[in-house]
Write an enzyme that holds these catalytic residues in place. Structure first.
Site: not given
Ligand code: NAD
Length: 491
Positions: A23, A177, A181, A230-231, A236-237, A252
């Site tokens: 998009i 990957k 977005l 990323g976040s 954490s995952k 990071e």
């Protein structure tokens, strides 16, 4: 625009035929559809990367040759500079001048790591003096193996380059990957690598969601290292998933970086760097200096000039001339940022300017540059990353108070200080608990310098020689050099 997965040197359709939409955030129009990889596709990509690493010899060719491939990729990026920048704008929303800079930096990153790949040929054997002279010992560097790289959407091609270039330079093979977005330029990177003649399997690009493609990468037992930007929650995952197989990781993550302005600072310069620190890339920058602390005597003057200048920023489609603030990347991000502003106001903050959709821009994820004051120190707006063009400002009285406020955060990615008093600037820079510190500026980033954070902002460093070390193992080779028998069991 490409839509297939790039696995083992070929463009292939995903096993289950799933796709997701692209998009344009400036128009909200669906402009394309891209393959959504699932675990089966990731399996193929990892198998290809494994074979390229274990059997086909990528880690064993010399650094000079790997450097040649990296230079060819850099040349391929440069040759398509404009086209790549325009793809970045329609995918991410950023203003074209910023996108042009990102593409240039991406090419520069491949060139920088081409140099380091070449240097790996000469340097790596380090003789170590061990305490027993019957032995000699040397240390060599070797590639970690197959790297799984997962990146965010704020600097699509640049974040891919920060991972792929050092990994390939080190002799690793990669499964990358991009964010669901913003996948367009990562696929072009695959095409450029193919044109550069990069051997099959060395770089594999799987587009898809975090939940399916991303999770399959982090869970894959045959991946040796996870490199993630990323976040914090996803980081954490990834750390938990990596723990299962003791995968190497570099993370990071996010930030809530402070910018301390002392009253001897030049007001015009301070205002410009404050703006650069929070409105560049619509504030969707991990190192954005989103908390500004201004020494009380100049607080009113800086605020007045800042609000005036922020109102004059031209907002619009990133492809239009003169635009310096584009739309946020997605509906989801727009809603998150608007909700964060509403929550800040509920918690007691005051909106000095902005906070709403700009007039006349009814379509697209546009938001005015927003400045919040009187933000409670315990509110989410002060403590958590908003990742939008939203600045929190507060005055301070003393240097000690400024340092305490600056460091009172679970993040530690970046921090900035502005003062004409060099000794004070150095003192404050030393006191910041952050991995990246700027004096008299905010955000300039150089491929040569280490990038990464303290505390929850991450683990490890990208860029510079540290970026290469992320992808190298250390091996000691110790030799028994004496002619005498060892004589422990057999006398
Ligand atoms: P995100 O964590 O939502 O997603 C990042 C990537 O992780 C995406 O590719 C996503 O698909 C993937 N992902 C999501 N769930 C996953 C899972 N379970 N397993 C594997 N992969 C998964 O972050 P974002 O919204 O794309 O990016 C914004 C964040 O990135 C911000 O917090 C920002 O501060 C951070 N960031 C940090 C740096 C840095 O250098 N420190 C640079 C840019 C962005």
């Amino acid at each position: 625009m490409r839509s297939k997965l790039y696995i083992d040197g070929q463009w292939i359709r995903p096993v289950h035929g799933k796709t997701f939409s692209v998009i344009n955030p400036a128009t909200e129009e669906t402009i394309h559809a891209i393959a959504a990889a699932t675990a089966e596709d990731v399996e193929l990509a990892v198998a290809a990367a494994r074979r390229a690493f274990d059997k086909d010899g990528w880690p064993r060719i010399d650094g000079q040759s790997r450097g040649c491939y990296l230079r060819a990729i850099a040349a391929g990026i440069r040759a398509r500079h404009d086209e790549l920048a325009r793809l970045e704008v329609i995918d991410n929303g950023k203003p074209l001048p910023e996108a042009l800079g990102d593409i240039e930096d991406s090419a520069g990153c491949f060139e920088y790591y081409a140099d380091l790949a070449e240097k790996l040929d000469n340097n790596p054997v380090e003789e170590i003096a061990v305490s027993d002279n019957r032995f000699t010992s040397k240390v060599v560097r070797e590639p970690v193996g197959v790297a799984g790289a997962i990146i965010p959407w704020n600097y699509p091609l640049l974040m891919a380059s920060w991972k792929v270039a050092p990994a390939l330079a080190a002799g690793c093979t990669v499964v990358l990957k991009p964010s669901e977005l913003t996948s367009l330029t990562a696929l072009e990177l695959a095409a450029i690598a193919m044109e550069a003649g990069l051997p099959a399997g060395v770089l594999n690009i799987v587009t898809g969601t975090g939940a399916e493609a991303g999770q399959a990468i982090i869970d894959h037992p045959l991946i040796d290292k996870l490199a993630f930007t990323g976040s914090v929650p996803t980081g954490s995952k990834i750390m938990s998933a990596a723990a299962r197989d003791i995968k190497r990781i570099s993370l990071e993550l996010g930030g809530k970086s402070p910018f301390v302005i002392f009253s001897d600072a030049d007001i015009e310069q301070a205002v410009e760097w404050i703006m650069f620190g929070i409105f560049w890339n619509q504030g969707q920058v991990c190192s954005a200096t989103s908390r500004v602390l201004i020494e009380a005597p100049i607080y009113d003057r800086v605020m007045a000039r800042l609000c005036q200048a922020a109102k004059e920023i031209r907002i619009g489609n990133g492809l239009d001339d003169g635009v310096l603030l584009g739309p946020l990347v997605s509906r989801g991000q727009y809603d998150k940022v608007v909700a964060a502003i509403e929550a800040a106001v509920k918690a007691g903050a005051r909106i000095a300017i902005g906070g709403k959709r700009p007039e006349g821009l009814d379509k697209g994820y546009y938001l005015e540059p927003t400045i919040l004051t009187e933000v409670p120190l315990d509110s989410a707006a002060w403590r958590e990353e908003i990742f939008g063009p939203v600045l929190c400002v507060r005055p301070f009285e003393t240097e000690a108070e400024a340092i305490e406020l600056a460091n009172d955060s679970r993040f530690g990615l970046a921090a900035a200080v502005m003062s004409q008093d060099e000794a004070r600037a150095e003192r404050v820079a030393a006191a910041f608990r952050a991995g990246i510190v700027w004096i008299n500026c905010s955000q300039p980033t150089f491929t040569e310098a280490p990038w990464g954070g303290y505390k929850t902002s991450g683990i490890g460093r990208e860029l510079g020689r540290w970026g290469l070390e992320n992808y190298l193992e250390v091996k000691q080779i110790t030799r028994y050099a004496s002619k005498k028998r060892w004589g422990w069991y057999l006398k």
